[in-house]
Write a protein that holds these residues in place. Structure first.
Motif, short mmCIF file in Angstrom:
data_model
loop_
_atom_site.label_atom_id
_atom_site.label_comp_id
_atom_site.label_asym_id
_atom_site.label_seq_id
_atom_site.Cartn_x
_atom_site.Cartn_y
_atom_site.Cartn_z
N LEU A 80 0.81 -1.28 -0.17
CA LEU A 80 -0.11 0.31 -0.26
C LEU A 80 0.94 1.55 0.42
N LEU A 81 1.92 1.35 0.87
CA LEU A 81 3.14 2.36 0.63
C LEU A 81 2.35 2.86 -1.09
N PRO A 82 3.19 2.85 -1.69
CA PRO A 82 3.72 3.46 -2.71
C PRO A 82 2.44 4.32 -3.11
N MET A 83 1.21 3.43 -3.20
CA MET A 83 -0.15 3.57 -3.55
C MET A 83 -0.99 4.80 -2.50
N LEU A 84 -0.49 5.05 -1.86
CA LEU A 84 -0.89 6.17 -0.49
C LEU A 84 0.21 7.40 -0.74
N LEU A 85 1.00 7.04 -0.96
CA LEU A 85 2.28 8.34 -1.10
C LEU A 85 2.19 9.95 -1.60
N PRO A 86 1.07 9.38 -3.33
CA PRO A 86 0.57 10.34 -4.11
C PRO A 86 -0.42 11.20 -2.89
N LEU A 87 -0.83 10.59 -1.38
CA LEU A 87 -2.04 12.03 -0.55
C LEU A 87 -0.83 12.48 0.22
N CYS A 88 0.44 12.46 0.11
CA CYS A 88 1.51 13.16 1.28
C CYS A 88 1.82 14.18 0.42
N PRO A 89 1.78 15.63 1.07
CA PRO A 89 1.87 16.27 0.50
C PRO A 89 3.40 16.83 -0.68
N ARG A 90 3.17 17.42 -1.37
CA ARG A 90 4.25 17.60 -2.32
C ARG A 90 5.44 18.72 -1.97
N GLY A 91 6.46 19.22 -2.35
CA GLY A 91 7.61 19.91 -2.02
C GLY A 91 7.48 19.69 -0.49
N ILE A 92 7.94 18.56 0.01
CA ILE A 92 8.46 18.58 1.54
C ILE A 92 9.51 17.82 1.19
N PRO A 93 10.74 17.96 2.24
CA PRO A 93 11.57 16.73 2.25
C PRO A 93 11.47 15.39 1.90
N ASP A 94 11.87 14.98 1.21
CA ASP A 94 11.80 13.28 1.30
C ASP A 94 11.68 12.39 2.65
#
Length: 170
Positions: A104-118
């Motif tokens: 699930l992790l890669p599928m949920l990653l897009p829900l995280c804010p963009r533009g923050i440090p990796d």
């Protein structure tokens, strides 16, 4: 029987057996017996029953999401509800929960804010994955689960939550 057919046959039988009892009470021998194949054939494809469950999750989620037109989170919620008994059993097993989280992790990653440090984005993805699994466990165990549309909307709302004032405490 081709490799793919063998895996699908094992998956079908595993899902059927999970309707009857928890994963901890399903042996590879019983699975193979019900499937009409020997243990060697099972072990040719999977090192253990948990790997079979991971394969089922990964394969079905990928198929579900590749057929999804639109809201992928909603498609996942609909899929989990349709496969409710299977996921109730899978989420009851700690090792399966970790495996499911990895899928699930890669599928949920897009829900995280963009533009923050990796590293912060990874922390966010890990947090959302853990929260998603806990929410799915609870949601699927309810007598009358929320509709998938409402569940997806609430998950999305929680992932977008940010405190805008520095004085707020968690």
């Amino acid at each position: 029987m081709s490799d793919s057919l063998t895996k699908r046959a094992l998956a079908y039988v595993m899902k059927d057996m999970l309707r009857e009892r928890p994963l901890s009470r399903i042996s590879v021998s019983a699975l193979c017996e019900r499937c009409g194949m020997n243990r060697k054939r099972f072990y040719y494809h999977f090192p253990d029953k948990y790997s079979l469950v991971s394969w089922i999750v990964r394969t079905e989620l990928e198929e579900e999401l590749s057929a999804c037109e639109g809201d992928r989170l909603l498609c996942m919620c609909r899929y989990f509800l349709r496969s409710r008994v299977f996921y109730q059993r899978v989420l009851a097993e700690d090792s399966c929960g970790r495996e499911l989280g990895a899928v699930l992790l890669p599928m949920l990653l897009p829900l995280c804010p963009r533009g923050i440090p990796d590293e912060e984005r990874q922390f966010c993805a890990d947090f959302l994955t853990d929260a998603f699994l806990a929410a799915m466990r609870r949601w699927l165990s309810e007598d009358e689960p929320l509709p998938p549309e409402r569940c997806a909307a609430l998950i999305r709302a929680m992932s977008a939550y940010e405190s805008h004032s520095e004085g707020d405490t968690p």
